[in-house]
Write a protein that holds these residues in place. Structure first.
Motif, PDB file in Angstrom:
ATOM      1  N   GLU A 137       0.834  -0.531   0.017  1.00  0.00           N
ATOM      2  CA  GLU A 137      -0.055   0.087  -0.018  1.00  0.00           C
ATOM      3  C   GLU A 137       1.070   1.498   0.252  1.00  0.00           C
ATOM      4  N   ALA A 138       1.561   1.387   0.278  1.00  0.00           N
ATOM      5  CA  ALA A 138       3.226   2.024   0.401  1.00  0.00           C
ATOM      6  C   ALA A 138       3.884   2.355  -1.115  1.00  0.00           C
ATOM      7  N   GLU A 139       3.388   1.714  -2.052  1.00  0.00           N
ATOM      8  CA  GLU A 139       3.553   1.741  -3.153  1.00  0.00           C
ATOM      9  C   GLU A 139       5.198   2.386  -3.419  1.00  0.00           C
ATOM     10  N   GLN A 140       6.002   1.451  -3.073  1.00  0.00           N
ATOM     11  CA  GLN A 140       7.590   1.419  -3.507  1.00  0.00           C
ATOM     12  C   GLN A 140       8.035   0.207  -3.665  1.00  0.00           C
ATOM     13  N   PRO A 141       9.200   0.292  -4.380  1.00  0.00           N
ATOM     14  CA  PRO A 141       9.939  -1.126  -4.905  1.00  0.00           C
ATOM     15  C   PRO A 141      10.478  -1.254  -3.552  1.00  0.00           C
ATOM     16  N   VAL A 142       9.477  -3.144  -3.212  1.00  0.00           N
ATOM     17  CA  VAL A 142      10.223  -3.791  -2.046  1.00  0.00           C
ATOM     18  C   VAL A 142      10.863  -5.006  -2.963  1.00  0.00           C
ATOM     19  N   VAL A 143      11.253  -5.736  -2.075  1.00  0.00           N
ATOM     20  CA  VAL A 143      11.773  -7.306  -1.999  1.00  0.00           C
ATOM     21  C   VAL A 143      11.744  -7.816  -0.840  1.00  0.00           C
ATOM     22  N   LEU A 144      11.089  -9.115  -0.802  1.00  0.00           N
ATOM     23  CA  LEU A 144      10.561  -9.462  -0.193  1.00  0.00           C
ATOM     24  C   LEU A 144      11.666 -10.866   0.005  1.00  0.00           C
ATOM     25  N   ALA A 145      12.392 -11.300   0.634  1.00  0.00           N
ATOM     26  CA  ALA A 145      13.424 -11.778   0.238  1.00  0.00           C
ATOM     27  C   ALA A 145      13.947 -13.396   1.192  1.00  0.00           C
ATOM     28  N   ALA A 182      -1.049 -13.818  -4.398  1.00  0.00           N
ATOM     29  CA  ALA A 182      -2.808 -12.871  -4.985  1.00  0.00           C
ATOM     30  C   ALA A 182      -2.618 -11.336  -4.876  1.00  0.00           C
ATOM     31  N   GLN A 183      -2.108 -11.026  -3.513  1.00  0.00           N
ATOM     32  CA  GLN A 183      -1.903  -9.728  -2.961  1.00  0.00           C
ATOM     33  C   GLN A 183      -1.515  -8.678  -4.465  1.00  0.00           C
ATOM     34  N   GLY A 184      -0.471  -9.457  -5.173  1.00  0.00           N
ATOM     35  CA  GLY A 184      -0.001  -8.045  -5.717  1.00  0.00           C
ATOM     36  C   GLY A 184       1.756  -9.364  -6.516  1.00  0.00           C
ATOM     37  N   TRP A 185       2.146  -9.592  -4.922  1.00  0.00           N
ATOM     38  CA  TRP A 185       3.881  -9.815  -5.214  1.00  0.00           C
ATOM     39  C   TRP A 185       4.310 -10.488  -6.208  1.00  0.00           C
ATOM     40  N   THR A 186       5.284 -10.284  -7.345  1.00  0.00           N
ATOM     41  CA  THR A 186       5.719 -11.180  -8.326  1.00  0.00           C
ATOM     42  C   THR A 186       6.855 -11.852  -7.697  1.00  0.00           C
ATOM     43  N   ASP A 187       7.060 -13.772  -7.714  1.00  0.00           N
ATOM     44  CA  ASP A 187       7.747 -14.399  -7.826  1.00  0.00           C
ATOM     45  C   ASP A 187       9.135 -14.568  -8.113  1.00  0.00           C
ATOM     46  N   ALA A 188       9.924 -13.817  -8.291  1.00  0.00           N
ATOM     47  CA  ALA A 188      10.821 -13.407  -9.422  1.00  0.00           C
ATOM     48  C   ALA A 188      11.472 -14.343  -9.832  1.00  0.00           C
ATOM     49  N   LEU A 189      11.619 -16.132  -9.561  1.00  0.00           N
ATOM     50  CA  LEU A 189      12.306 -17.227  -9.938  1.00  0.00           C
ATOM     51  C   LEU A 189      11.448 -17.748 -11.276  1.00  0.00           C
ATOM     52  N   ARG A 190      10.264 -18.122 -10.493  1.00  0.00           N
ATOM     53  CA  ARG A 190       9.007 -18.351 -11.449  1.00  0.00           C
ATOM     54  C   ARG A 190       8.709 -18.069 -12.331  1.00  0.00           C
ATOM     55  N   THR A 191       9.071 -16.183 -12.046  1.00  0.00           N
ATOM     56  CA  THR A 191       8.539 -15.936 -13.612  1.00  0.00           C
ATOM     57  C   THR A 191      10.221 -15.768 -14.776  1.00  0.00           C
ATOM     58  N   ARG A 192      10.703 -16.240 -13.823  1.00  0.00           N
ATOM     59  CA  ARG A 192      12.515 -16.207 -14.786  1.00  0.00           C
ATOM     60  C   ARG A 192      12.073 -18.027 -15.621  1.00  0.00           C
ATOM     61  N   HIS A 219      12.699 -17.766  -1.928  1.00  0.00           N
ATOM     62  CA  HIS A 219      12.335 -17.396  -2.956  1.00  0.00           C
ATOM     63  C   HIS A 219      12.803 -15.542  -3.295  1.00  0.00           C
ATOM     64  N   LEU A 220      12.062 -15.114  -3.908  1.00  0.00           N
ATOM     65  CA  LEU A 220      12.206 -13.179  -3.529  1.00  0.00           C
ATOM     66  C   LEU A 220      10.872 -12.549  -4.928  1.00  0.00           C
ATOM     67  N   LEU A 221      10.428 -12.129  -3.273  1.00  0.00           N
ATOM     68  CA  LEU A 221       8.982 -11.310  -3.790  1.00  0.00           C
ATOM     69  C   LEU A 221       9.321  -9.989  -3.788  1.00  0.00           C
ATOM     70  N   LEU A 222       8.614  -9.973  -5.685  1.00  0.00           N
ATOM     71  CA  LEU A 222       9.021  -8.227  -5.933  1.00  0.00           C
ATOM     72  C   LEU A 222       7.271  -7.651  -6.075  1.00  0.00           C
ATOM     73  N   SER A 223       6.952  -5.973  -5.267  1.00  0.00           N
ATOM     74  CA  SER A 223       5.930  -5.439  -5.698  1.00  0.00           C
ATOM     75  C   SER A 223       5.932  -4.829  -7.092  1.00  0.00           C
ATOM     76  N   PRO A 224       4.926  -4.555  -8.313  1.00  0.00           N
ATOM     77  CA  PRO A 224       4.743  -3.676  -8.744  1.00  0.00           C
ATOM     78  C   PRO A 224       5.802  -2.889  -8.820  1.00  0.00           C
ATOM     79  N   ILE A 225       6.496  -1.775  -8.754  1.00  0.00           N
ATOM     80  CA  ILE A 225       7.237  -0.971  -8.621  1.00  0.00           C
ATOM     81  C   ILE A 225       8.313  -2.103  -9.046  1.00  0.00           C
TER      82      ILE A 225
END
Length: 256
Positions: A137-145, A182-192, A219-225
């Motif tokens: 919700e803070a709309e920042q670049p975030v990585v949950l690693a 489903a909140q809107g995170w991208t699984d970086a490795l799965r995407t690749r 896993h590395l989860l990425l915010s939309p930004i």
């Protein structure tokens, strides 16, 4: 910016391998898990000598997370998750490096299941989701690693049958992880690697490394930004094969 998640399985035992990795790969940020070190015994001097600033949230003998930044000191934002004041496990450290919010996460294993350890794992995922939503919700670049201790898909494991009773692969564990995504995170490795078959962990037992009998739990989860800035992601697999290595391999994402 290369951001790495690396469960070192004991920072004192693996320090030569960690320093080797930092020297050879020169990643910008490294999120460590399973330090198995108290705050007082964290090898800060060695890390700084390698050119990295560090923040850590230690615990004697087990757990423990840290964030290292090349040529900089990470800015601390939060340690631990709200929602369970009596929880003394060191499993979450949230920082900011170069304008990117980066958290190092060591999610509970949950074995044996069913039981109190599995219940704790599911509660911890719920608490992580609450924090993750606030970060989105803070709309920042975030990585949950981190080491999520969740095998999210059948093609993230060498053998579904071998792991079907493990807490890492239970429907409740997977549901918790997928609800987070489903909140809107991208699984970086799965995407690749959308077809799976990429491992980040190989057990020390039963010749798992030699047989390539691994699975993906880091896993590395990425915010939309952050996801918009993703260039590549991968696993530095060969470091798992070195002498006295961790049972995890460094797992990474590169952002513009």
């Amino acid at each position: 910016m290369k951001i790495v998640s690396y469960n070192v399985n004991g920072i004192k035992a693996r320090l030569p391998r960690l320093l080797e990795y930092l020297g050879e790969q020169q990643p910008d940020v490294v999120c460590l898990q399973e330090l198995k070190s108290s705050d007082e015994t964290f090898p800060e001097a060695d890390i700084r000598a390698a050119g990295y600033g560090a923040l850590w949230h230690g615990q004697k003998g087990f757990n423990g997370v840290a964030v290292l930044a090349r040529g900089a000191d990470p800015i601390e934002r939060q340690r631990g998750l709200a929602g369970e004041p009596e929880d003394e496990h060191s499993r979450y450290l949230e920082t900011e490096v170069g304008g990117v919010v980066i958290a190092s996460i060591y999610l509970p294993n949950g074995n044996p299941q069913p039981g109190p350890k599995f219940d704790y794992k599911l509660r911890w995922i719920d608490r992580l989701r609450t924090r993750a939503l606030a970060l989105l919700e803070a709309e920042q670049p975030v990585v949950l690693a981190g080491d999520y201790n969740v095998i999210a898909n059948d093609d993230d494991v060498y053998s579904v049958r071998a792991m079907q009773e493990d807490a890492l692969m239970q429907p409740e564990s997977r549901a918790g992880y997928r609800t987070l995504l489903a909140q809107g995170w991208t699984d970086a490795l799965r995407t690749r690697f959308p077809n799976g078959g990429v491992w980040t962990f190989w057990d020390y037992q039963a010749g798992a490394w030699q047989r390539d009998a691994g699975f993906r739990i880091d896993h590395l989860l990425l915010s939309p930004i952050a996801a918009d800035r993703m260039v590549d992601a991968g696993v530095d697999k060969e470091y798992r094969g070195r002498e006295k290595a961790s049972d995890h391999a460094p797992t990474w994402v590169t952002l513009r």
